[in-house]
Design an enzyme around this catalytic site. Structure first.
Site, short mmCIF file in Angstrom:
data_model
loop_
_atom_site.label_atom_id
_atom_site.label_comp_id
_atom_site.label_asym_id
_atom_site.label_seq_id
_atom_site.Cartn_x
_atom_site.Cartn_y
_atom_site.Cartn_z
N GLU A 83 0.82 -1.21 0.00
CA GLU A 83 0.00 0.00 0.00
C GLU A 83 0.86 1.27 0.00
OE1 GLU A 83 -2.98 0.20 -0.46
OE2 GLU A 83 -3.86 1.97 0.48
N ASP A 84 1.86 1.31 0.87
CA ASP A 84 2.59 2.57 1.09
C ASP A 84 3.88 2.69 0.28
OD1 ASP A 84 0.61 3.07 2.82
OD2 ASP A 84 1.79 2.88 4.65
#
Ligand code: MN
Length: 721
Positions: free
Chosen positions: A89-90
């Protein structure tokens, strides 16, 4: 490895990884611990330069999550997934990359957590919390995904401190609505109570502080009473030779608050009892302990509950009794084994995580199964309601998928369902009038199967109606019966209407009218055709089972003389049947020649099916004439509107982009291509059959003319058979 310098040793992440390694060493092999440390280095590098709101390096968060899970003895892959849970995600790492580095299982777990995070971010959950919870459980195919997500949320709740109050409240609300109930459902009371307390504090900091203070004060006052009772119980048990752990029991702050809030009662009224918990080693001893305490303090009649013999619906087992203590204070006692206690605190985790000391990781789902089986066993012996188990089964082994409407509402539907099923699940009318659909903004076929988390948008049109072919795809009972029903009613109504028109037409030629025919003659006709009502007869005519001419003749029979008088010329012009082409079930357009408005046409009766309309120049016509003696003149209505399929045969230059040019030319002329078949091609020339929709002959002629103008088009003809 380089020798870390003194400062580096003081970094919080170093402390955390040291602690995690130590915890893991307690139950994992050294090489598994090494793998987890490798995941840490990977994660630290991936998140380098990212910081938590608190100012700590980002990696401290996933490490803390891993420590929570290590406390539950999560297996090595689960721990690695926890350490890496935010890198997709990051940090834009791909699932493949992770699979390459840490194996497919870890990559799948991280991917699963990422998906859950996305779902959580996009739902305004309150109104549909139950469905969001189910969607979560359905999507977390592997229970470890749910556990990582719960631990993730727990750590986020523990570190809410620096967030703005508004955001805190929102996250806390979501925790209460979604995460705490999931923990509860999995029997993980420990995590649930932590989540609830933290959320309560974040939502109502003042109430939390006041209540905390009041509880602390009450606790101080209570010590004077609690301590002597506790020691009397302990010494009695010792005298009886029972080895037990006795402790005063505090109620959880959020449940106290809820009780006060819902029942509108004071704190004193909620905590007016003194509660003790006694843990011992065997079930037998539980009953012995009960005997001892009942001997020490008088039990209050009617307040004893045996949840060991008759467990609660969620598998909870314990003996409960209310006793009359010294100075008349009520004392609540819970007696259970250590194992039962572990179960009530950690639920599913207690069952399969703590037991995994054999080093081999079994399949998680198999352990969940085992847990369920045990619960089921308990339930069976208790003869209690199985509702809880049923719910849980649905959650853990979902037979349902959960998808979003464009407005973000969640619709629950059976596994394997298609968009058509979805449309019917939304509303029967939506199903009956759906023509196309988009999933996540992409146009897809209606028979596409749904998967968890998809956003489904159904396009409807007023003229649309269910296609009998849909019955091949749909899986839900609702869709199937709705389609059947619609088709049945529709065909019947259509057939009756057509039958009436056909009979009227024949009668007209004899200068008669259906509604002024004498009742007795009508009855005679019905009797001779064995029909119960006029509609039954009309339906049969419409379906092509009865010849309208013969029926009309029979109705007119007694009146032949009169008829002849009125009509002395034999060549009565029969008016053709006017059609619109969109009638549907009983008047269908032949697929061999695909007639469109403006074409001269002819209709053939097809027993049981109604009338099939062919192009007058259809090559099958002669064959059809032989086969169906029963034909009739038909004509297009002047207001026949709609999209009618027509077929073109094109010879085009075989070059790149040729088909695209043709497709765009066609669509610019307000037409749609329904199908393209390449029938033959060599290096130079390609022959295609294209089915496109047109309004009428004029429209088709215009398209053909425009196509002919294209340099790539060598020859173009309309296919009529
Ligand atoms: Mn996280």
């Amino acid at each position: 490895m380089n020798t870390p310098d003194v400062h580096a040793l003081e970094r919080p992440e170093d402390k955390l990884i040291a602690r995690l390694s130590q915890d893991l060493s307690g139950y994992l092999d050294q090489n598994q611990v090494d793998d987890c440390v490798r995941a840490y280095h990977f994660g630290a590098a991936a998140h380098s330069g990212q910081f938590r709101k608190s100012g700590e390096a980002y990696i401290c968060h996933p490490l803390s999550v891993a420590i929570i899970l290590a406390g539950m003895h999560m297996d090595a892959n689960g721990i690695m997934a926890a350490i890496l849970h935010d890198v997709i995600e990051d940090c834009q790492f791909s699932k493949q990359e992770l699979a390459h580095q840490f194996g497919v299982e870890v990559a799948e777990l991280v991917d699963g957590v990422t998906k859950l995070t996305k779902i959580a971010d996009r739902t305004q959950a309150e109104a549909q919390a139950e469905n969001v919870r189910k969607m979560f459980l359905a999507m977390g195919k592997d229970l470890r995904v749910i556990l990582v997500k719960l631990a993730d949320r727990l750590h986020n709740m523990q570190t809410l401190g620096v967030m703005p109050p508004e955001k805190k409240r929102r996250i806390a609300r979501e925790t209460i609505d979604i995460y705490a109930p999931i923990a509860n459902r999995l029997g993980m009371n420990n995590i649930r109570h932590q989540l609830e307390a933290l959320s309560f504090e974040a939502m109502y900091p003042h109430r939390y502080a006041v209540l905390c203070h009041a509880l602390k004060k009450a606790r101080g006052n209570r010590r004077k009473i609690v301590d002597p009772i506790e020691s009397s119980i302990k010494s009695r048990l010792e005298q009886a030779g029972l080895v037990c752990k006795v402790s005063g029991r505090e109620k959880h702050i959020y449940s106290i608050y809820q009780k006060m809030h819902l029942k509108k009662i004071s704190l004193a009224a909620v905590v007016d009892r003194y509660a003790f918990r006694i843990l011992c080693d065997t079930v037998d001893n539980c009953y012995r302990v009960l005997g001892v305490v009942h001997n020490l303090y008088k039990p209050i009649p009617g307040r004893f509950k045996d949840y060991i013999a008759l467990p609660k619906a969620n598998g909870y087992q314990s003996l409960h009794s209310l006793l009359m203590g010294p100075y008349g204070v009520p004392i609540e006692i819970q007696i259970r084994t250590h194992e039962m206690h572990l179960m009530s605190e950690s639920g599913i985790a207690a069952h399969w995580l703590y037991k995994s000391d054999n080093g081999k990781t079994e399949k998680i789902q198999a352990r969940a199964n085992e847990w369920l089986r045990d619960l089921l066993e308990i339930q069976k012996s208790a003869g209690d309601s199985l509702e809880f188990i049923d719910n849980l089964k649905v959650d853990l082994f979902p037979q349902e998928v959960f998808v979003f409407t464009p407005k973000g509402k969640i619709i629950k539907i059976a596994k394997g369902a298609t968009i058509i099923d979805f449309a019917y699940a939304v509303h029967t009318d939506v199903g009956n009038s759906c023509i196309s659909a988009m999933i996540d903004r992409q146009l897809v076929p209606l028979q596409t199967k749904l998967e968890n988390g998809m956003t489904v948008e159904v396009v409807t049109a007023t003229f649309a109606r269910p296609n009998p072919l849909w019955l091949n795809y749909v899986t839900t009972v609702k869709a199937r019966s709705s389609i059947r029903n619609f088709l049945k009613n529709f065909k019947q109504i259509e057939a009756i209407n057509l039958g009436r028109r056909l009979l009227e037409k024949e009668l007209q030629a004899m200068n008669l009218q259906l509604d002024i025919i004498e009742e007795s003659r009508l009855q005679a006709l019905l009797k001779s055709t064995a029909k119960r009502s006029l509609n039954d007869l009309l339906e049969d005519i419409g379906l092509g089972n009865k010849m309208p001419f013969l029926c009309a003749k029979q109705l007119a029979q007694d009146d032949v003389s009169a008829n002849v008088k009125l009509h002395d010329n034999d060549n009565v012009q029969k008016t053709p049947l006017i059609i619109k082409g969109t009638e549907g079930m009983v008047i269908t357009l032949a697929k061999c020649c695909r007639p469109i408005p403006g074409d001269s046409i002819i209709g053939f009766f097809n027993p049981g099916k109604g009338i099939v309309v062919h192009h007058h120049a259809c090559r099958n016509r002669t064959t059809l004439r032989k086969k169906h003696t029963n034909w009739l003149d038909v004509e297009w209505s002047a207001d026949a509107v709609g999209d009618f399929p027509a077929e073109l045969r094109l010879e085009i230059l075989n070059q790149r982009g040729a088909l695209a040019t043709i497709a765009s030319t066609i669509s610019h002329l307000d037409s749609n291509i329904e199908n393209v078949t390449v029938v033959d091609q060599d290096a130079q020339i390609c022959i295609d059959l294209i089915i496109l929709t047109v309004k009428d002959r004029v429209h088709l002629a215009k398209i053909m003319r425009r196509l002919k103008e294209l340099p790539i088009v060598l020859k173009i003809t309309r296919v009529k058979a």
